[in-house]
Structure formats: C-alpha cells, structure tokens
Design a protein around this motif. Structure first.
Motif, mmCIF file in Angstrom:
data_model
loop_
_atom_site.group_PDB
_atom_site.id
_atom_site.type_symbol
_atom_site.label_atom_id
_atom_site.label_comp_id
_atom_site.label_asym_id
_atom_site.label_seq_id
_atom_site.Cartn_x
_atom_site.Cartn_y
_atom_site.Cartn_z
ATOM 1 N N GLN A 46 0.855 -1.257 0.141
ATOM 2 C CA GLN A 46 -0.072 -0.073 -0.208
ATOM 3 C C GLN A 46 0.562 1.232 -0.144
ATOM 4 O OE1 GLN A 46 -3.221 0.553 2.786
ATOM 5 N NE2 GLN A 46 -4.688 -0.502 1.579
ATOM 6 N N GLU A 65 0.513 5.670 -0.341
ATOM 7 C CA GLU A 65 -0.367 7.027 -0.193
ATOM 8 C C GLU A 65 -0.289 7.859 -1.306
ATOM 9 O OE1 GLU A 65 -3.691 8.714 1.809
ATOM 10 O OE2 GLU A 65 -2.618 6.730 2.285
ATOM 11 N N HIS A 66 -1.527 8.137 -2.034
ATOM 12 C CA HIS A 66 -1.347 8.802 -3.240
ATOM 13 C C HIS A 66 -2.051 10.403 -2.798
ATOM 14 C CE1 HIS A 66 -2.339 11.065 -7.065
ATOM 15 N NE2 HIS A 66 -1.269 10.342 -7.486
ATOM 16 N N GLY A 110 -5.327 8.870 -2.564
ATOM 17 C CA GLY A 110 -5.311 8.313 -1.124
ATOM 18 C C GLY A 110 -4.649 6.972 -1.102
ATOM 19 N N PRO A 111 -4.988 5.866 -0.403
ATOM 20 C CA PRO A 111 -4.240 4.801 -0.243
ATOM 21 C C PRO A 111 -4.484 3.975 -1.629
ATOM 22 C CG PRO A 111 -6.078 4.677 1.278
ATOM 23 C CD PRO A 111 -5.903 6.370 0.804
#
Length: 391
Positions: free
Chosen positions: A331, A333-334, A338-339
């Motif tokens: 995972q 984070e963008h 978001g995730p």
C-alpha cells in the motif's frame, strides 16, 4: 545495504534498498515498456526522474480514469493522475515538466543528462534526431551514459517506425497464434501486455549489467530492445518443436506436455484447473456431477492426489493469503487518490521485497527541486515557468 525489514498490513517483509544509491536515471517514456524498467531501478535505490511535458503526455495520463475515482478530485487532475497503470509503471520516481522542443528546454535536458548514469526512452526511432540530438551525440557528450531504447520493433528494420500496441506485438510474436481450441481456429486475445512487461524486465537486467561494466572514464552503451522480440522469446518451446518435427505450431487447447488439462466450472460459478485426470473417466464425471463449490472441488481433487487449482480473479489474487504473506502487494499513499494497492517488484532479496517508495509522482511535482539541483535560482525557475519552458 538494506534498511530494516518492515511488515505491512497483510504480511510480507519489505525493505528499503540502496543498491543503486547515488545513481541517477533520466526517463522520457510512455505506457509500460521502459517506464517499468525505470521503476525497477528506482526500487533498487536509483534516483529516477521522469521527464514529461503537456506537449506530449504519457498515454497513461490521458486515459479515462477508473469510475471509482469520480468525485475525488477535479476532472483534469483525475485524467492526469487517476489511471491505474500509471501507478504500476511509474511508482517510486520523481517527475519534472520540460518542453524538449523549446531550445532552452533542450539545453536543460542535456544538462540533466550530464548528471545521469542512464537514460531510458521508448519513443519511436527518430524522435531524438527531430530534436537535433542523437544517441551517438549523447554518448560523445557523456561517455559513461547507458542508453536504454525500448521500442515496439527495435531501432532498425522494416517495422521500426510503426506504432506499437500490445495485441499487435503479441500477435506478431506468435503468442496469439497459440491461443485457441485444439485443432480449431485461433482465438487469440490474451489481453495482457506481455511484450511490454517482458521487455521492461530485460531492460532492467541489461541496464544493471551495462552499469556494472563501465569504467571511470567511459563504457557507455546503447541497449536496443524490441518489445516484439522480447515477446517472441516466450514461445521458444513452440519454435523448437517446429524445428524438430516440422509441424507448424498452432492452438493446443488445454493440452500440456504431461497430458490433458481441463478448466471446469464449479457449482458456485467459479472455475477450476485440473491436470492428470482423463475427462472420459468415471471419476472425472462423478466429480463434476457432484456439483461442489470451487474450494470444495479443489480440496476433493487434491485429496485424491489430482493436481487442481482454482482460477483466481485479480481481486482474489490481491486478497490471497499466499501472495500477501510473500509481500506481493504493498500500500502506498497518493496525495490525490489516497491509499493505493500496487504490486511489488516480484523479487525476494535477503528475505524481503523492495519497498515501493511512493505512488507515481504527480505530473511535474519535482520540477522546481530538480531545476534547483541544476543550479537554477528561484527567479530563473519562475521565468522558465512563465515562458512555458517548464511546461
């Protein structure tokens, strides 16, 4: 050499790699083949800078984003940042905006290449020449530069100037001609970018070998990769059979060298692959007539010593305990989306997989920082922005 391994939700150890720390890779790419090469080098520790421009956007920045992202941001931002393949191919990099057709932009590009150990590109042959540049000229200027050119059909040959698309390349490589029912028509349509993906890993391996072979004063190389040829390498077994027996390879249905393989439906709408059980046997008919759900059918077959496995959908692969324990997915984070869950580079090195350092960069996010690294002042950067050199 490794950072301390960390465990992320779902299991699997990840580690920060610094194997290529201190190396810089400049990338002018689009799509998957070559961008994924850059991502591999980035997750081995290199500083990979993706040079982009509004004048010619990466195709993954102009595709329609997934409907699930609707409403997260404005339409223009989602168009530039929302397409899933962008994150698979360009994670862990930095991005700058630079118009290479502008003389000042071209000069900055050359200055950037002066700081580079490798240059990765995958546009059709001739694009550098149209800018007044050439691979030979770049190597004369920077004798230690490794140039990776990954194009659909290579730098030379009758198809070299043609546009390349995944299904065309896998068709020309012979992959599609092997997909279909035994002794029937070709069905084709494998629907996976095998040419791009295989070429990307070849590119990373060759870049690493070439970097290892440099000297303090020279040793630069030009690596010419054909995505179609990389794809054709996957059908070597069929080619050997043709050379041995003289029979033109074609669709073989579910046949395997060890016998028949069947893909059968389960009672709950799933599918199961079975090997080593004759489909005209009573046992085969009894198993299917029992109407078992997929997992029960697989368990029953395996209990009898019969090779069987469920056919997983991509979402099931992401959720699968085996893949998660191996660290196949991470995972990140963008800043807009978001995730995000992205696949790892599928290597285990000293018991851990390389960490995905970040999602794909926002378009041009690192422009000012990289220009400052070249020695430009804030005022000079602002002027270049105004004049659309950093575009």
């Amino acid at each position: 050499m490794f950072g301390a391994p960390k465990h992320f939700p779902g299991g699997g150890a990840v580690a920060d790699l610094d194997w290529l720390a201190g190396l810089r890779v400049i990338e002018v790419t689009t799509g998957v083949a070559a961008p994924l090469t850059g991502r591999i080098l980035a997750e081995l520790g290199a500083d990979v800078i993706k040079v982009e421009s509004r004048a010619k956007l990466d195709v993954n920045r102009v595709r329609v984003p997934n409907a699930a992202t609707a409403g997260i941001a404005d339409e223009e931002t989602l168009r530039l940042e929302g397409f899933g393949l962008l994150h698979e191919a360009s994670a862990s990099k930095r991005s700058i905006r630079l118009d290479l057709k502008n003389p000042r932009g071209k000069d900055l590009f050359l200055r950037l290449l002066d700081t580079a150990d490798a240059f990765v590109q995958n546009f059709a042959p001739g694009w550098l020449e149209r800018l007044g540049l050439s691979v030979g000229g770049l190597l004369d200027r920077n004798p230690r530069l490794i140039v990776v050119s990954a194009t659909g059909y290579g730098q030379e040959g009758p198809l070299s100037s043609q546009r390349a698309y995944a299904p065309i390349m896998s068709s020309l490589a012979g992959i599609e001609g092997l997909i279909g029912y035994e002794d029937g028509d070709v069905v084709g349509a494998s629907a996976t970018a095998l040419a791009d993906l295989n070429c990307s890993f070849y590119g990373a391996y060759l870049a690493l070998a070439a970097l290892h072979g440099r000297t303090e004063t020279g040793g630069g190389r030009h690596l010419d990769l054909s995505q179609t040829e990389a794809c054709a390498a996957l059908v070597g077994e069929a080619m050997i059979e043709y050379a041995r027996a003289g029979k033109s390879p074609g669709p073989v249905g579910n046949a395997t060298p060890r016998g028949d393989r069947e893909v059968v439906p389960s009672a709950d709408g799933g599918w199961v692959v079975i090997e080593g059980l004759a489909k005209d046997s009573d046992e085969y008919r009894d198993l299917l007539a029992a109407g078992r759900p997929r997992e029960d059918l697989v368990s029953s077959l395996r209990a009898r010593g019969i090779r069987a496995t469920p056919v997983l959908s991509p979402d099931e692969v992401v959720a699968d305990e085996g893949f998660r324990e191996r660290g196949m997915f991470q995972q990140v984070e963008h800043p807009v989306l978001g995730p995000l869950t992205t696949s790892s580079i599928p290597w285990h090195l000293d018991g851990a997989v390389p960490r995905v350092r970040s999602s794909s960069p926002l378009f041009g996010h690192d422009t000012a920082a990289v220009m400052a690294e070249l020695g430009l002042s804030p005022a000079e950067i602002a002027t270049l922005e105004t004049d659309k050199v950093l575009y």
